[in-house]
Design an enzyme around this catalytic site. Structure first.
Site, PDB file in Angstrom:
ATOM      1  N   ASP A 874       0.837  -1.176   0.029  1.00 41.33           N
ATOM      2  CA  ASP A 874      -0.135   0.089  -0.319  1.00 41.33           C
ATOM      3  C   ASP A 874       0.734   0.920  -0.094  1.00 41.33           C
ATOM      4  O   ASP A 874       1.830   1.453   0.422  1.00 41.33           O
ATOM      5  CB  ASP A 874      -0.701   0.306   1.632  1.00 41.33           C
ATOM      6  CG  ASP A 874      -1.294   1.029   1.195  1.00 41.33           C
ATOM      7  OD1 ASP A 874      -2.906   1.164   0.773  1.00 41.33           O
ATOM      8  OD2 ASP A 874      -1.609   1.990   1.540  1.00 41.33           O
ATOM      9  N   ILE A 875       0.625   2.456  -0.597  1.00 41.99           N
ATOM     10  CA  ILE A 875       1.189   3.305  -0.940  1.00 41.99           C
ATOM     11  C   ILE A 875       1.231   4.265   0.053  1.00 41.99           C
ATOM     12  O   ILE A 875      -0.128   4.640   0.412  1.00 41.99           O
ATOM     13  CB  ILE A 875       0.635   4.337  -2.632  1.00 41.99           C
ATOM     14  CG1 ILE A 875       1.085   3.284  -3.097  1.00 41.99           C
ATOM     15  CG2 ILE A 875       2.083   5.425  -2.296  1.00 41.99           C
ATOM     16  CD1 ILE A 875       0.733   4.256  -4.840  1.00 41.99           C
ATOM     17  N   GLU A 917      -5.193   2.178  -4.135  1.00 38.41           N
ATOM     18  CA  GLU A 917      -3.628   2.214  -4.123  1.00 38.41           C
ATOM     19  C   GLU A 917      -3.197   1.268  -3.555  1.00 38.41           C
ATOM     20  O   GLU A 917      -1.843   0.542  -3.232  1.00 38.41           O
ATOM     21  CB  GLU A 917      -3.219   3.977  -2.749  1.00 38.41           C
ATOM     22  CG  GLU A 917      -3.003   3.463  -1.673  1.00 38.41           C
ATOM     23  CD  GLU A 917      -4.457   4.130  -1.220  1.00 38.41           C
ATOM     24  OE1 GLU A 917      -4.830   4.481  -0.049  1.00 38.41           O
ATOM     25  OE2 GLU A 917      -5.762   4.545  -1.825  1.00 38.41           O
TER      26      GLU A 917
END
Length: 997
Positions: A874-875, A917
């Site tokens: 996950d960003i 994301e």
């Protein structure tokens, strides 16, 4: 001593009378002293400095003769010769018995599996040359390693070609039952069929008589058995590159007899290097036959100094470090390669800091230090060989330290350096206000940064990345030094004590004889690109640097019309992929490449033969060309394909069309390759690619064969809508730079520069120039054309009936419209099928396809007993990006991170966007360690990548490994939980699901 005492007693003095009295007392005590001496000798090695405690000595005195395993046929390590135990391990055990005072008797006859049962039941006391495995550690206690031997693969001479252990998948491999390779093969290579037999001789016989395809063993053992038992039809096929198969030999005792293990371990410390060398020379544990021409003076030096003492550091990974009690690493392998060429033994001292090693070199206690940068400060006591290792400098800081991206930001901070390294003096000169603190080794320095004792550490960037990864120092981040020429890289050689000029000359000469293939094998073995980045730039020798300094111009010939590879444009300049590669080489070599104009490939080849040009920028290696050219490592390789008219059917292989006329460009290597593989092939030579495609269009030939990029480029640029790529051949065009063979230094520097081009650099060039489309095996256009033809014939006959003319015209129009719609529907269906499994924004797979791959992997795992891993990422702080820069920038970030992830995973991995994301990677046949390493590599790639507007970003990763019987949702949930822990622990880190540990 007694004779001296008697002489003194004859002197007429009071002192003489006193000495006569002492002598008499000595004679009275002599029997007692002799007995004491005999007792002392029976426990040889037990001196005032003995490592043995009083309890150890009592144990040794009370211990009956140890029963030690000895095999019948496992030379040169342990075997039976005329009923007498022989071999390296036997000599080592006998020496160990002398050092400890233990007595031994050898047990010969049982098989390896029977010996293992005996030690488990405590019917024997010691196993010689045994490898430590997880299963064995449950009931055995092991000493440190005392011998290491690599494994090799033997096959029949008429068997299939085997280049490595991966080629044995699906085949039958025979090994001794209970040997540690059994555990490794069953765990990591489940698709290899195992045949288990009693011993190594039965293994060879099983392969020789066709009951098995191959066996795995050690060269010395199997070669001895082949010769002794007259088995002529077997051959050494390949070395096992998987280090897990190396025999790291130890002694082992039953786990309940820990004191015996400790006594054996202490005895091993008493064995001297000279004693070890004597055993090694007797049994040939290492080849010390020099491969270099030596002078009489050099041979004399080697006879007087057969063993060289060298210092290596224990935490300079991946170059030098200590693993399971033995020194290893890229630089150690390189030094051993030099030792083999010279014919010497190198014994490594470990555990000392670089500062202490320098002191030992000054005091002449060691001969050399492996991997050290030279400098005037060392000239009084050391001579340096030319560099063999070029590494770049990096900075490690804590992640929460913001705004630090270069050395200038550290000018007043607390910075850790390593004692004995050059960084301290350079930093002090550049940044007088920097607060420097020196540490004994690299790991301690990094731990000081992590604990907040200092703000940063400066050292080799590959080393710090490797240590951070190995020691889970996830709170640290690193960046390379970019703009400081004195600090950004370090060229390291061997530091030889100054009073050993002959040794220095030998080592320096040996470095020049190391081939690029040998260097490449070492780099592949140590996976340097994954464990700290490529070695920066190119490590040229002193001679090569001097050569490049005086040679500023290199003349090149090219293929004048071979796009997208290369061509000469109307302005007389080189264009295409080669032009971009040449630009890279010009920068690396600091030279200018000048184009020699030619009109045809044959003219370029003739110019190269006449030495009118130094390099052919792109050529395939052939025996005829080797007469005047040397070929670098390939740097462009693509499949050869067949181009035909669009109406022709899909071509699955060359054999399918071998009776048809096929065109190839005159003089190209592919023509010779095709003739060798298919002697009956009807080949037609053409002048150029355009000539070949024109002949295909005019039906003068059926098809034209060349590489995929060149044909794809010609179809697109020259406008051939009626030509298609109808199929691939089995041939891969491997293209190299061809250098005149009368200039070895020119070849060497160009070959090194070519090999130094990174995967990213090559991929960028390929992507710029290549756009190729293949037809599928189902030719929908052809089907449509056939249908249209049928309709036209039908319309013709209906047209003849005037009474139905209007009606027939209506039908014809309706059918034509239907055909168009049907064709459009087929195209849209194919497009929708692709869209249905692809994320529209990022162009990676979507969740639908990821779930399908999940199902496939779970079925494979259940059927074959395999495992696989998933990585969820996950960003970090992605919402901030959308809020600060807007959703269009956020979308660009998602697209860019998808590209970064795609370039970092393997071909077998599946990458998809899970949602928002979040991304998911499915890694087939990957254990927890492999998945963790991949996640760490991707995390590092993301953290150093420059993103649109947002610039530096990070991502958090969660890793989970499939467990038998687990459902897809459970596996994803565990990966998601690990990801959540990574977020909670500070982000930009990798966490592993606790269920997989």
């Amino acid at each position: 001593m007694l004779r001296g005492a008697l002489q003194d007693a004859e002197r007429p003095s009071s002192i003489g009378r006193l000495r006569r009295l002492l002598c008499a007392l000595l004679l009275l005590c002599l029997p007692t002293l002799c007995l004491s001496q005999a007792a002392s000798e029976s426990g040889s090695g037990v001196t005032d400095s003995s490592p043995f405690s009083s309890d150890d000595l009592a144990f040794i005195a009370a211990q009956p003769a140890l029963r030690v395993h000895n095999e019948t046929d496992w030379p040169p390590f342990n075997f039976s010769q005329n009923g007498r135990p022989e071999g390296y391990s036997i000599d080592y055990m006998n020496l160990l018995a002398e050092k400890t005072g233990l007595r031994v008797e050898y047990v010969t006859g049982p098989s390896w599996d029977e010996f293992m049962q005996m030690i488990h039941a405590k019917k024997i006391d010691v196993m010689l040359n045994i490898v430590s495995t997880e299963a064995r550690r449950e009931f055995l206690a092991f000493t440190d390693a005392y011998l290491i031997a690599a494994a090799s693969i033997y096959t029949r001479k008429d068997g299939a070609v085997v280049k490595g252990i991966d080629d044995l998948r699906g085949k039958t491999v025979v090994i001794p039952k209970g040997f540690f390779w059994q555990e490794l093969l069953e765990r990591y290579y489940p698709d290899i069929k195992l045949l288990l037999v009693r011993d190594s001789l039965e293994c060879l016989e099983a392969v020789a008589f066709g009951r098995a395809d191959a066996t795995v063993g050690m060269v010395g053992v199997l070669d001895y058995l082949l010769q002794k038992n007259f088995i002529p039809n077997l051959v050494l096929a390949a070395q096992v590159r998987d280090e897990r198969f190396s025999s790291i030999m130890r002694l082992a005792v039953n786990k309940e007899n820990q004191r015996l293990r400790d006594i054996l371990q202490k005895g091993m410390t008493l064995i001297t290097e000279e004693e070890l060398v004597a055993i090694q020379r007797r049994w040939g544990a290492r080849d010390t036959v020099p491969r270099m021409e030596l002078s009489q003076e050099e041979r004399l030096f080697l006879r007087e100094n057969p063993v060289i003492r060298a210092h290596v550091e224990q935490d300079y990974s991946p170059f030098l470090y200590l693993k399971e009690g033995r020194v290893t690493g890229y630089a150690v392998d390189y030094a051993n390669l030099l030792a083999d060429k010279i014919g010497i033994e190198i014994h490594y001292d470990v555990g000392q800091s670089r500062e202490v090693a320098i002191a030992q070199l000054k005091a002449r206690r060691i001969e050399l230090i492996v991997a050290m940068a030279g400098g005037e400060q060392h000239s009084a006591y050391a001579r340096f060989t030319q560099p063999f290792l070029s590494t770049y400098t990096g900075v490690a800081i804590r992640k929460e330290l913001q705004g630090v991206s270069g050395l200038d930001a550290l000018r007043t901070m607390r910075v850790a350096t390593i004692k004995g390294y050059r960084y301290a003096s350079l930093l002090k000169l550049r940044f007088p206000k920097m607060q420097l603190k020196a540490y004994d080794n690299h790991l301690i320095a990094l731990e000081a940064v992590a604990s907040g004792e200092v703000d940063a550490a400066i050292m080799s960037h590959p080393v710090m990345r490797s240590l951070i990864q190995q020691n889970f120092l996830s709170d640290l981040k690193t960046f390379p030094v970019q703009n400081d020429n004195a600090l950004k890289r370090s060229d390291e050689g061997l530091a030889v004590r100054s009073d050993r000029p002959i040794l220095h000359e030998l080592l320096d000469r040996a470095i020049t004889q190391v081939t690029q293939d040998e260097v490449d094998r070492l780099k592949r073995k140590w996976n340097l690109e994954l464990q700290g980045g490529n070695l920066s730039d190119v490590a040229f020798s002193d001679r090569e640097r001097a050569y490049l300094k005086q040679r500023k111009l290199i003349r090149m010939c090219v293929t004048p019309n071979w796009m997208p590879y290369e061509a000469i444009n109307k302005q007389g300049r080189l264009v295409g992929m080669t032009a971009d590669f040449v630009a890279l080489l010009e920068a690396r070599l600091d030279t200018r490449w000048e184009l020699v104009p030619t009109a045809t490939w044959d003219e370029s080849l003739a110019n190269a033969k006449a030495r009118n040009c130094d390099v052919l920028t792109l050529a395939a290696q052939t025996p005829a060309r080797e007469a005047f050219l040397r070929f670098t490592a390939p740097y462009i390789n693509f499949p050869s394909v067949i181009a035909t008219r669009t109406e022709e059917l899909f071509v699955e292989n060359i054999a399918q069309v071998k009776d048809r006329r096929l065109g190839v460009v005159k003089g190209y290597a592919i023509g010779k390759t095709l003739r060798q593989r298919y002697p009956d092939l009807n080949l037609v030579e053409v002048d150029s690619i355009q000539d070949g495609l024109e002949r295909v269009r005019s039906k003068a030939i059926y098809g034209f064969v060349d590489s995929a990029p060149t044909i794809g480029y010609a179809i697109r640029e020259l406008g051939y809508p009626d030509i298609k790529i109808a199929g691939k051949t089995e041939f891969i065009r491997e293209l190299s730079m061809a250098v005149r063979n009368d200039d070895s230094l020119l070849y060497s520097v160009i070959d090194k520069a070519v090999r130094a081009t990174t995967v990213e650099e090559r991929q960028k060039i390929y992507s710029k120039w290549i756009s190729v489309e293949y037809v599928s095996s189902v030719n929908y256009l052809l089907i449509g054309q056939i249908l249209l033809g049928v309709l036209l014939v039908l319309a013709f006959f209906i047209y003849q009936n005037r009474r139905l003319a209007r009606f027939n015209r209506d039908i014809q129009m309706a059918n034509a419209e239907a055909a168009k719609k049907n064709q459009l529907l087929l195209e849209k269906t194919k497009e929708l099928e692709q869209l249905s499994i692809t994320d529209r924004l990022t162009q990676v797979y979507n969740r639908i396809w990821l779930e399908e791959v999940f199902s496939q992997e779970i079925r494979r795992a259940q059927r074959y007993g395999l495992s696989f891993s998933v990585i969820m990422l996950d960003i970090d702080d992605f919402k901030r990006i959308n809020d600060q820069f807007g959703h269009p920038v956020g979308d660009k970030v998602l697209v860019e991170i998808s590209r970064v992830l795609k370039t970092g995973i393997r071909a077998t991995d599946t990458l998809g966007r899970w949602g928002g994301e979040e991304f998911l990677i499915i890694c087939p046949e990957t254990d927890v360690e492999g998945a963790f390493q991949l996640a760490q590599s991707l995390r590092e790639r993301v953290s150093i990548h420059s993103f649109p507007a947002a610039e530096q970003l990070t991502a958090s990763f969660g890793v989970a490994v499939y467990q038998s019987g687990e459902r897809e949702n459970d596996l994803v949930r565990r990966a998601d939980e690990a990801l959540y822990r990574a977020k909670s622990a500070g982000k930009n880190r990798v966490e592993v699901s606790v269920g997989t540990v």
